[in-house]
Structures are given as C-alpha cells and as structure tokens.
Motif scaffolding. Structure first.
Motif, short mmCIF file in Angstrom:
data_model
loop_
_atom_site.label_atom_id
_atom_site.label_comp_id
_atom_site.label_asym_id
_atom_site.label_seq_id
_atom_site.Cartn_x
_atom_site.Cartn_y
_atom_site.Cartn_z
N UNK A 83 52.16 -48.88 -29.29
CA UNK A 83 51.69 -50.28 -29.05
C UNK A 83 50.15 -50.33 -29.51
N UNK A 84 49.68 -51.41 -29.93
CA UNK A 84 48.33 -51.55 -29.82
C UNK A 84 47.61 -53.10 -29.97
N UNK A 85 46.57 -53.31 -29.77
CA UNK A 85 45.87 -54.69 -29.93
C UNK A 85 45.22 -54.25 -31.38
N UNK A 86 45.40 -55.48 -32.11
CA UNK A 86 44.79 -55.51 -33.43
C UNK A 86 44.09 -56.90 -33.81
N UNK A 87 42.77 -56.64 -33.94
CA UNK A 87 42.06 -58.18 -34.09
C UNK A 87 41.62 -58.14 -35.54
N UNK A 88 41.60 -59.12 -36.25
CA UNK A 88 41.10 -59.12 -37.52
C UNK A 88 40.78 -60.68 -37.88
N UNK A 89 39.87 -60.93 -38.95
CA UNK A 89 39.63 -62.13 -39.36
C UNK A 89 40.48 -62.68 -40.44
#
Length: 301
Positions: free
Chosen positions: A206-212
């Motif tokens: 699992x991961x947290x993924x932040x992107x524009x």
C-alpha cells in the motif's frame, strides 16, 4: 475485505464530520473522499485529499484572484485551449492524494512515473498480510508474438488451471516460510527487512501517492490506454472515474485531446496529405519502418 472494520469505521467518522472551509471545493471530489474503490481481487484506490478545481486552472492561467470568468463556457474554452496547446503549468495548480493498495509488481511499474510524492507501507517495520493477486483465468494469456511487452492469446482451460494452481501454491508456500523466518518462537528470528526478500511479486503493498493534475493526466494517458497492462489499467480506470467528477471540464478536454486524440510524426502528416490528395501511399513509399507504418494505418483506417 480490502479494508479492516477499524478502517471502515474511520472512513465513516471522517465522512460524518465535514468542516467549513474557504478553499475551493469540488462537489464531485467530495463524493469520492475516503471511499475505497475496489480494484482486482484485494486492491483499492481511495481519494484522501485534493486541491483545486476547474476554476483553479483558469485562475492560474489568467493569474487572477477570483473564481475565473463569470462564464462557465469561457472557462471550459480556456481549459480546452490549454490542453490542446500542451500548456502544463495551470494544470499543475491542482493536486490529488490517493491511498492505493496494489500488487508489488504493479507498484514497481507504477513507480516508474517519477513525478509524484510517494510513501509506501514498510515491510522493514511491519508484517505484510497474506494477500496475493491471483488473476482470473480469462486474464491469463501467452506472450504476444508482435509485442515483447504484451499478451497474446488467452491460455486454454487446462494450462490456465495449472498456472493458477502454481501461483496460489507458490505464494502461500513463500508466505509460510516468511512467517517461519520472522517468528521468534524458539529461535532468534530473521529481521523483517531480510525475510521480506522471499515474498512473491504478487503480494499486496500500500502507499499514499500525491500528484499534480498535469502529471496525473500523463500517467492516465499511458496507463488507461488499451495497450497498457491490464493489472495497472484497472487502477487507472478507477482513478479516471474520480478525476472525471473532480475536474469535469479538464477531464473532458483530456478525453478529447489525449485519450481520444492521436499524435502523428512529420512523416505521418506528409503521408496523410498525400493520401488526401488522392495518391496511393504504401509502406515502401512512406519513408516509415514496418512497425511505424502499421501504427499509422491503425490510425487512418
């Protein structure tokens, strides 16, 4: 279950306690916040947070301090212009943070898009769950004869049954040994950071993924494409549904000019002009390689 009862309770609590804000709010995104969208057999995608909306894209393009123009039509026209002419900065003003549960081999393919902030579940500190991606029989296929990266014909029933048995047996055997290695019952036990090396690539992480939004559209253009590997494409499809509701005008422009559009080389443009002028053009007279010609003909036919 993709989420534990405790996680479900946490989501219910978060959705039950809205807070007033002066930030730009997208009603479409609000409907998706925290809710997991099931993907594959044990995976999910859920929206954790977002910044900006369609108006924020226009605001950045005009460097204004209001909500953009009073005309929604003008704002959508601007967004389509920005997308059509490959402007990127205004779309970078919007961001999305996702919580994703996915097989390790999909994560390794995903992480090649080096344009996001990522924090992954650590198997050095925590113990991974006994959850593996086991494909459906209809998703098992032979190697493509035309594409070294792709699949060809679906396996026959007997062969697919044998492969699925191996996948299950090997995954559970490896996890049994993983548990045995880290156990400190009557032994020292191997460190988790070492024992994890024995786990198969179909185990879930699992991961947290932040992107524009600009880089997210680039990711979706490649991974929501019909040629992308099925196991990552279904995640891209789930994200598309969220983005469509979050920034509807921007997503419509993305569908029009990226997902549904094509890019031609200079040779392709010249061949198309010759064809429109009535000339018969072949691969030998096109100046293209055999593969380029096949791809070009898939577009124009």
């Amino acid at each position: 279950m993709p989420l534990t009862p405790e996680q479900d309770a946490e989501i219910a609590d978060l959705r039950a306690t809205p807070r007033p804000t002066l930030r730009a709010v997208s009603e479409g995104a609000e409907a998706h916040l925290y809710v997991p969208k099931p993907v594959l057999d044990h995976g999910f995608v859920r929206m954790i947070d977002y910044m900006g909306d369609d108006a924020a894209i226009c605001q950045a393009a005009r460097v204004s301090y209001g909500r953009g123009t009073k005309s929604v039509q003008n704002d959508e026209g601007l967004i389509r212009y920005l997308m059509r002419h490959w402007h990127s900065t205004p779309f970078e003003m919007c961001e999305l943070k996702l919580h994703v549960k996915l097989p390790v081999f999909v994560a390794r393919q995903w992480i090649r898009h080096r344009m996001a902030n990522v924090n992954e579940y650590s198997a050095r500190y925590s113990i991974l769950d006994r959850e593996f991606y086991i494909p459906r029989a209809e998703d098992l296929a032979a190697q493509s004869r035309q594409n070294n990266q792709g699949r060809g014909d679906v396996l026959g029933a007997e062969e697919s049954a044998r492969v699925l048995d191996w996948l299950r047996e090997d995954a559970h055997r490896a996890y049994d040994h993983y548990e045995a290695m880290i156990s400190d019952d009557g032994q020292q036990g191997v460190a988790r950071e070492l024992a994890r090396m024995n786990l198969p690539a179909n185990i879930y992480t699992q991961w947290y993924w932040k992107v524009d939004l600009h880089n997210l559209f680039h990711f979706l253009r490649l991974r929501a494409d019909s040629h992308a590997q099925y196991e990552i494409r279904v995640y891209a499809d789930a994200i598309c549904e969220m983005v469509k509701d979050w920034v509807p005008a921007a997503y419509r422009a993305f569908e029009e000019y990226r997902l549904g559009g094509v890019t031609l080389s200079a040779s392709g443009v010249e061949c198309l002009r010759r064809m429109l002028a009535g000339e018969e053009v072949t691969q030998e007279t096109s100046g293209m390689s055999g593969r380029e010609w096949r791809e070009f003909m898939e577009i124009v036919e």
